[in-house]
Motif scaffolding. Structure first.
Motif, PDB file in Angstrom:
ATOM      1  N   LEU A 133      -7.095   8.350 -15.008  1.00  0.00           N
ATOM      2  CA  LEU A 133      -8.071   9.153 -15.736  1.00  0.00           C
ATOM      3  C   LEU A 133      -7.364  10.298 -16.451  1.00  0.00           C
ATOM      4  CD1 LEU A 133     -10.621   9.504 -12.800  1.00  0.00           C
ATOM      5  CD2 LEU A 133     -10.783   7.900 -14.704  1.00  0.00           C
ATOM      6  N   GLY A 134      -8.140  11.048 -17.219  1.00  0.00           N
ATOM      7  CA  GLY A 134      -7.643  12.269 -17.845  1.00  0.00           C
ATOM      8  C   GLY A 134      -7.217  12.067 -19.288  1.00  0.00           C
ATOM      9  N   LYS A 135      -7.158  13.192 -19.995  1.00  0.00           N
ATOM     10  CA  LYS A 135      -6.761  13.178 -21.408  1.00  0.00           C
ATOM     11  C   LYS A 135      -5.358  12.623 -21.599  1.00  0.00           C
ATOM     12  CE  LYS A 135      -8.128  17.576 -21.821  1.00  0.00           C
ATOM     13  NZ  LYS A 135      -8.208  18.922 -22.379  1.00  0.00           N
ATOM     14  N   GLN A 136      -4.484  12.912 -20.643  1.00  0.00           N
ATOM     15  CA  GLN A 136      -3.092  12.480 -20.744  1.00  0.00           C
ATOM     16  C   GLN A 136      -2.808  11.241 -19.879  1.00  0.00           C
ATOM     17  OE1 GLN A 136      -0.945  14.108 -22.794  1.00  0.00           O
ATOM     18  NE2 GLN A 136      -2.631  15.443 -23.383  1.00  0.00           N
ATOM     19  N   ASN A 137      -3.860  10.627 -19.339  1.00  0.00           N
ATOM     20  CA  ASN A 137      -3.693   9.499 -18.422  1.00  0.00           C
ATOM     21  C   ASN A 137      -2.723   9.842 -17.296  1.00  0.00           C
ATOM     22  OD1 ASN A 137      -5.464   7.697 -19.736  1.00  0.00           O
ATOM     23  ND2 ASN A 137      -3.894   7.272 -21.256  1.00  0.00           N
ATOM     24  N   ASP A 138      -2.867  11.045 -16.738  1.00  0.00           N
ATOM     25  CA  ASP A 138      -1.948  11.510 -15.698  1.00  0.00           C
ATOM     26  C   ASP A 138      -2.656  11.871 -14.393  1.00  0.00           C
ATOM     27  OD1 ASP A 138      -3.254  13.769 -16.654  1.00  0.00           O
ATOM     28  OD2 ASP A 138      -1.452  14.999 -16.772  1.00  0.00           O
ATOM     29  N   ILE A 139      -3.901  11.402 -14.243  1.00  0.00           N
ATOM     30  CA  ILE A 139      -4.676  11.659 -13.032  1.00  0.00           C
ATOM     31  C   ILE A 139      -4.982  10.317 -12.374  1.00  0.00           C
ATOM     32  CG2 ILE A 139      -6.804  12.603 -12.078  1.00  0.00           C
ATOM     33  CD1 ILE A 139      -6.983  14.375 -14.620  1.00  0.00           C
ATOM     34  N   ALA A 140      -4.652  10.205 -11.106  1.00  0.00           N
ATOM     35  CA  ALA A 140      -4.943   8.981 -10.356  1.00  0.00           C
ATOM     36  C   ALA A 140      -6.128   9.220  -9.429  1.00  0.00           C
ATOM     37  CB  ALA A 140      -3.731   8.544  -9.555  1.00  0.00           C
ATOM     38  N   LEU A 141      -7.183   8.461  -9.626  1.00  0.00           N
ATOM     39  CA  LEU A 141      -8.317   8.463  -8.710  1.00  0.00           C
ATOM     40  C   LEU A 141      -7.998   7.446  -7.619  1.00  0.00           C
ATOM     41  CD1 LEU A 141     -11.238   9.070  -7.788  1.00  0.00           C
ATOM     42  CD2 LEU A 141     -11.985   7.297  -9.398  1.00  0.00           C
ATOM     43  N   ILE A 142      -7.981   7.898  -6.382  1.00  0.00           N
ATOM     44  CA  ILE A 142      -7.704   7.026  -5.247  1.00  0.00           C
ATOM     45  C   ILE A 142      -8.989   6.280  -4.912  1.00  0.00           C
ATOM     46  CG2 ILE A 142      -6.855   6.890  -2.878  1.00  0.00           C
ATOM     47  CD1 ILE A 142      -4.905   8.292  -4.968  1.00  0.00           C
ATOM     48  N   ILE A 143      -8.932   4.969  -4.968  1.00  0.00           N
ATOM     49  CA  ILE A 143     -10.117   4.154  -4.710  1.00  0.00           C
ATOM     50  C   ILE A 143      -9.918   3.400  -3.400  1.00  0.00           C
ATOM     51  CG2 ILE A 143     -11.576   2.290  -5.559  1.00  0.00           C
ATOM     52  CD1 ILE A 143     -10.625   3.075  -8.398  1.00  0.00           C
ATOM     53  N   THR A 144     -10.708   3.783  -2.415  1.00  0.00           N
ATOM     54  CA  THR A 144     -10.683   3.129  -1.111  1.00  0.00           C
ATOM     55  C   THR A 144     -11.935   3.535  -0.357  1.00  0.00           C
ATOM     56  OG1 THR A 144      -9.427   2.767   0.915  1.00  0.00           O
ATOM     57  CG2 THR A 144      -9.332   4.979  -0.028  1.00  0.00           C
ATOM     58  N   ASP A 145     -12.315   2.722   0.602  1.00  0.00           N
ATOM     59  CA  ASP A 145     -13.454   3.077   1.456  1.00  0.00           C
ATOM     60  C   ASP A 145     -12.989   3.455   2.857  1.00  0.00           C
ATOM     61  OD1 ASP A 145     -12.631   0.582   2.225  1.00  0.00           O
ATOM     62  OD2 ASP A 145     -14.639  -0.315   2.237  1.00  0.00           O
ATOM     63  N   LYS A 146     -11.683   3.681   3.004  1.00  0.00           N
ATOM     64  CA  LYS A 146     -11.103   4.036   4.297  1.00  0.00           C
ATOM     65  C   LYS A 146     -10.678   5.501   4.322  1.00  0.00           C
ATOM     66  CE  LYS A 146      -9.296  -0.582   4.857  1.00  0.00           C
ATOM     67  NZ  LYS A 146      -8.119  -1.432   4.934  1.00  0.00           N
TER      68      LYS A 146
ATOM     69  N   GLU B  63     -16.142  17.027 -12.647  1.00  0.00           N
ATOM     70  CA  GLU B  63     -15.566  18.357 -12.432  1.00  0.00           C
ATOM     71  C   GLU B  63     -14.079  18.262 -12.096  1.00  0.00           C
ATOM     72  OE1 GLU B  63     -17.839  21.806 -10.236  1.00  0.00           O
ATOM     73  OE2 GLU B  63     -18.346  19.875  -9.320  1.00  0.00           O
ATOM     74  N   ALA B  64     -13.742  17.293 -11.264  1.00  0.00           N
ATOM     75  CA  ALA B  64     -12.356  17.124 -10.837  1.00  0.00           C
ATOM     76  C   ALA B  64     -11.454  16.765 -12.015  1.00  0.00           C
ATOM     77  CB  ALA B  64     -12.261  16.059  -9.743  1.00  0.00           C
ATOM     78  N   VAL B  65     -11.902  15.841 -12.846  1.00  0.00           N
ATOM     79  CA  VAL B  65     -11.100  15.452 -14.011  1.00  0.00           C
ATOM     80  C   VAL B  65     -10.926  16.638 -14.947  1.00  0.00           C
ATOM     81  CG1 VAL B  65     -11.032  13.985 -16.077  1.00  0.00           C
ATOM     82  CG2 VAL B  65     -11.701  13.002 -13.873  1.00  0.00           C
ATOM     83  N   LEU B  66     -11.997  17.371 -15.205  1.00  0.00           N
ATOM     84  CA  LEU B  66     -11.927  18.538 -16.082  1.00  0.00           C
ATOM     85  C   LEU B  66     -10.966  19.587 -15.521  1.00  0.00           C
ATOM     86  CD1 LEU B  66     -13.040  19.935 -18.626  1.00  0.00           C
ATOM     87  CD2 LEU B  66     -14.850  20.886 -17.182  1.00  0.00           C
ATOM     88  N   LYS B  67     -11.062  19.874 -14.231  1.00  0.00           N
ATOM     89  CA  LYS B  67     -10.203  20.876 -13.605  1.00  0.00           C
ATOM     90  C   LYS B  67      -8.736  20.442 -13.662  1.00  0.00           C
ATOM     91  CE  LYS B  67     -10.453  24.660 -10.959  1.00  0.00           C
ATOM     92  NZ  LYS B  67     -11.030  25.912 -11.354  1.00  0.00           N
ATOM     93  N   LEU B  68      -8.458  19.198 -13.332  1.00  0.00           N
ATOM     94  CA  LEU B  68      -7.078  18.724 -13.337  1.00  0.00           C
ATOM     95  C   LEU B  68      -6.528  18.587 -14.755  1.00  0.00           C
ATOM     96  CD1 LEU B  68      -7.179  16.124 -10.428  1.00  0.00           C
ATOM     97  CD2 LEU B  68      -6.071  18.369 -10.426  1.00  0.00           C
ATOM     98  N   ASP B  69      -7.370  18.210 -15.702  1.00  0.00           N
ATOM     99  CA  ASP B  69      -6.926  18.139 -17.102  1.00  0.00           C
ATOM    100  C   ASP B  69      -6.463  19.509 -17.595  1.00  0.00           C
ATOM    101  OD1 ASP B  69      -6.912  15.558 -18.085  1.00  0.00           O
ATOM    102  OD2 ASP B  69      -9.014  15.606 -18.720  1.00  0.00           O
TER     103      ASP B  69
END
Length: 123
Positions: free
Chosen positions: A6-19, A112-118
Motif C-alpha cells: 500500500l501507500g503512495k510509494q508502494n512502501d507499506i506492507a499490510l500484514i494479512i493473517t488471521d493468527k 488512517e494507518a496508510v495516511l500516517k505512514l505515507d
C-alpha cells in the motif's frame, strides 16, 4: 502470512493473517525480517487482533521490548484496531505519545494507518 503493498510509494506492507503473529520479541523480529525479505517494506501495518493481548498490559514489558525492535531496525509500524475498551491511563498515555511520535502508531482504521505512514518522515 501474506502482504498487501500500500501507500503512495508502494512502501507499506499490510500484514494479512488471521493468527496472532506478534507474541514476543522473537516473533516480532521474524515478522520484521519476513516483511523486509518478501515485501521489501520498511513501513508495516498489522491488525491489533494479530498482537498478543498481554502486549496491551504495559506492566508485562512486552510492548516495550517488541516496539524497541521496530525502532532498532528502523521500521515504522501502525497497529490498527479499537482501543476504546482500554481504561488504563498509562496505556492511554502510551498510545497518545506513540501517535505523536514518528515510528509507532495505534490507529482505528486502515485508511488512517496508510495516511500516517505515507506522511511519516525518516529521522
Amino acid at each position: 502470512m501474506e502482504y498487501k503493498i500500500l501507500g503512495k510509494q508502494n512502501d507499506i506492507a499490510l500484514i494479512i493473517t488471521d493468527k496472532v503473529v506478534i507474541k514476543d520479541t522473537q516473533s516480532a523480529l521474524d515478522m520484521i525480517a519476513s516483511a523486509q525479505y518478501k515485501a521489501n517494506c520498511d513501513k508495516l501495518i498489522i491488525y491489533k487482533s494479530c498482537v498478543v493481548d498481554e502486549f496491551f498490559i504495559l506492566s508485562t514489558g512486552i510492548a516495550g521490548e517488541i516496539l524497541q525492535k521496530f525502532i532498532n531496525y528502523r521500521k515504522k509500524v501502525a497497529i490498527v484496531g479499537d482501543y476504546s475498551k482500554y481504561t488504563s491511563k498509562p496505556l492511554k498515555d502510551f498510545i497518545y505519545e506513540s501517535n505523536n511520535g514518528n515510528s509507532i502508531y495505534f490507529l482505528s482504521s486502515l485508511d488512517e494507518a496508510v495516511l500516517k505512514l505515507d506522511n511519516a518522515e525518516w529521522i
